[in-house]
Scaffold this motif. Sequence first.
Motif, PDB file in Angstrom:
ATOM      1  N   ASN A  41      57.254  78.781 -35.064  1.00  0.00           N
ATOM      2  CA  ASN A  41      57.141  77.840 -36.048  1.00  0.00           C
ATOM      3  C   ASN A  41      57.134  76.434 -35.568  1.00  0.00           C
ATOM      4  O   ASN A  41      57.802  76.041 -34.438  1.00  0.00           O
ATOM      5  N   THR A  67      55.302  74.576 -40.122  1.00  0.00           N
ATOM      6  CA  THR A  67      56.584  74.509 -41.130  1.00  0.00           C
ATOM      7  C   THR A  67      57.025  73.156 -41.618  1.00  0.00           C
ATOM      8  O   THR A  67      57.208  72.968 -42.841  1.00  0.00           O
ATOM      9  N   ALA A  68      56.588  71.925 -40.657  1.00  0.00           N
ATOM     10  CA  ALA A  68      57.218  70.808 -41.419  1.00  0.00           C
ATOM     11  C   ALA A  68      56.283  69.642 -40.485  1.00  0.00           C
ATOM     12  O   ALA A  68      56.120  69.998 -39.424  1.00  0.00           O
ATOM     13  N   ALA A  93      56.595  71.191 -45.298  1.00  0.00           N
ATOM     14  CA  ALA A  93      57.576  70.276 -45.545  1.00  0.00           C
ATOM     15  C   ALA A  93      57.334  68.863 -44.824  1.00  0.00           C
ATOM     16  O   ALA A  93      56.712  69.055 -43.812  1.00  0.00           O
ATOM     17  N   TYR A  95      58.723  65.009 -44.245  1.00  0.00           N
ATOM     18  CA  TYR A  95      59.482  64.053 -44.210  1.00  0.00           C
ATOM     19  C   TYR A  95      59.054  62.599 -43.479  1.00  0.00           C
ATOM     20  O   TYR A  95      58.480  62.380 -42.690  1.00  0.00           O
ATOM     21  N   GLU A 104      66.310  63.966 -39.488  1.00  0.00           N
ATOM     22  CA  GLU A 104      66.469  65.069 -40.517  1.00  0.00           C
ATOM     23  C   GLU A 104      65.714  66.285 -40.332  1.00  0.00           C
ATOM     24  O   GLU A 104      66.015  67.443 -40.505  1.00  0.00           O
ATOM     25  N   MET A 105      64.306  66.260 -40.072  1.00  0.00           N
ATOM     26  CA  MET A 105      63.440  67.266 -39.977  1.00  0.00           C
ATOM     27  C   MET A 105      63.898  68.110 -38.646  1.00  0.00           C
ATOM     28  O   MET A 105      63.867  69.513 -38.669  1.00  0.00           O
ATOM     29  N   LYS A 107      66.789  69.147 -37.792  1.00  0.00           N
ATOM     30  CA  LYS A 107      67.960  69.938 -38.450  1.00  0.00           C
ATOM     31  C   LYS A 107      67.634  71.328 -38.903  1.00  0.00           C
ATOM     32  O   LYS A 107      68.189  72.027 -39.083  1.00  0.00           O
ATOM     33  N   ARG A 108      66.328  71.287 -39.417  1.00  0.00           N
ATOM     34  CA  ARG A 108      65.672  72.542 -39.701  1.00  0.00           C
ATOM     35  C   ARG A 108      65.870  73.989 -38.827  1.00  0.00           C
ATOM     36  O   ARG A 108      65.783  73.801 -37.437  1.00  0.00           O
ATOM     37  N   GLU A 109      66.324  75.144 -39.422  1.00  0.00           N
ATOM     38  CA  GLU A 109      66.376  76.177 -38.488  1.00  0.00           C
ATOM     39  C   GLU A 109      65.164  76.735 -37.963  1.00  0.00           C
ATOM     40  O   GLU A 109      64.786  77.555 -37.333  1.00  0.00           O
ATOM     41  N   ASP A 110      63.971  76.515 -39.068  1.00  0.00           N
ATOM     42  CA  ASP A 110      62.697  77.273 -38.942  1.00  0.00           C
ATOM     43  C   ASP A 110      61.738  76.427 -38.087  1.00  0.00           C
ATOM     44  O   ASP A 110      60.576  76.293 -38.358  1.00  0.00           O
TER      45      ASP A 110
END
Length: 446
Positions: A41, A67-68, A93, A95, A104-105, A107-110
């Motif tokens: 990811n 993913t983001a 996603a 941000y 904040e992004m 912090k995602r696990e993926d």
Amino acid sequence: MTISNRRSFLKTTTAAGAGLFAAPYIAKAGLSKKSKNGEVNIAFIGVGGRGRGHLKRAASTEGVKVTAFCDIDPEAVEKTQKILSDLGKPEAAVYSDGEHAYLEMLKREDIDGVIISTPWLWHTRMAVATMKAGKYAAVEVSAANTIEECWDLVNTSEETGMPCMILENVNYRRDAMAVMNMVKQGVFGEVVHARCGYRHSLLDVKFNQDLKFGEGAHGEARWRTQHSLTRNADVYPTHGLGPIAAMLDINRGNRFLYLTSTATKAVGLKDYIEEKGGKDHPNAQLPWKQGDIITSVIKTTNGETIIVTHDCNLPRPYSLNFHVAGTDGVTDFDYGHRRIHIEGQSKAHSWDEFQAWQDKYDHPLWKKYGEIANGAGHGGIDYFVTREFINAVKEQRQPVMDVYDAAAWSAVTPLSEASIATGSTPQYFPDFTRGQWIKRKPVEFV
């Protein structure tokens, strides 16, 4: 990280031989979060033109999921989602709530790896935050603006065990890789001198059509021009220096020792503004600080010298000014001007056409992936730099261009600034490897 783990990290970053690049120790925080389907990811901070290029190539790569991404520009967000949609990929996603939304992004696990393509002053802090979040970091050039930032990158990478790759695409330029092959195979004999630089008129980049820059402008004029107003330094050294550093095994049996830098007067931007907007234009009255041409000379511990030129404030065609000279031959290779002379093989006191030598020593990467790469940006070199980061994440290894390279190459900016400010005095490079350069082995671009 424990002392033993840190030693393991340092040891394994030196483990590459002349063949394939060996996979080093990586902290457990990295790819333990792989997607269940085996994908890696990748996320993005900054999806302007440069960031979207990386994103499109990553999203088109098998085994990669975007993913983001983070960007505060609504237009950039819309264009990025359209790229994913056009490729038949799901939306990522977003941000975009302020300049620090990337935290904040992260912090995602993926997320396994993050590609950073933002204005220069954000590069180090974003790369540091990415590594501290347990994710691979890839950062656009230059990676750092100060010596303190260079150390921040190195210290964070060592402490977290997370790699940081500098996204220097010119290291993958086809002619540069062929010359690197020639250097490694001794075609030039013992190399004693090289030349490189960034000679590229950026007048239409630093100012919008209305001569606006800074707040309210668009594109790189929003932030890049300010550096010319406030810093008398080579602020963009790595495009030329990266390939030369690879040829000379910098940080791997050799290192930059010191540099001296000299700047011309600063009149190019003022002249451009006066021609476009008249002598009374307010921007023509600003105290532009950056010399139009900045020349740095680097001395290495192995005795080579490297001339690095920064020349972006005068009208001229694009050039990286490449030159390599050794005991058995010499080459100048640049767009529109490529030639080579090898003693005993070339006609006496004459130049050979470069192309035949490039074909003979063409790098295996270009032989294998050249047709695919040619559809990517900057003549195909962008394909390889994105590919290398993704492969490093997939294979859980250090990238070929690692955090020590990011620090050493980027250090030219603050050191050149200090040298110019003190009458071209020598400025010594920190040893970012803490002595490990003596034992680290040369790597191959794979």
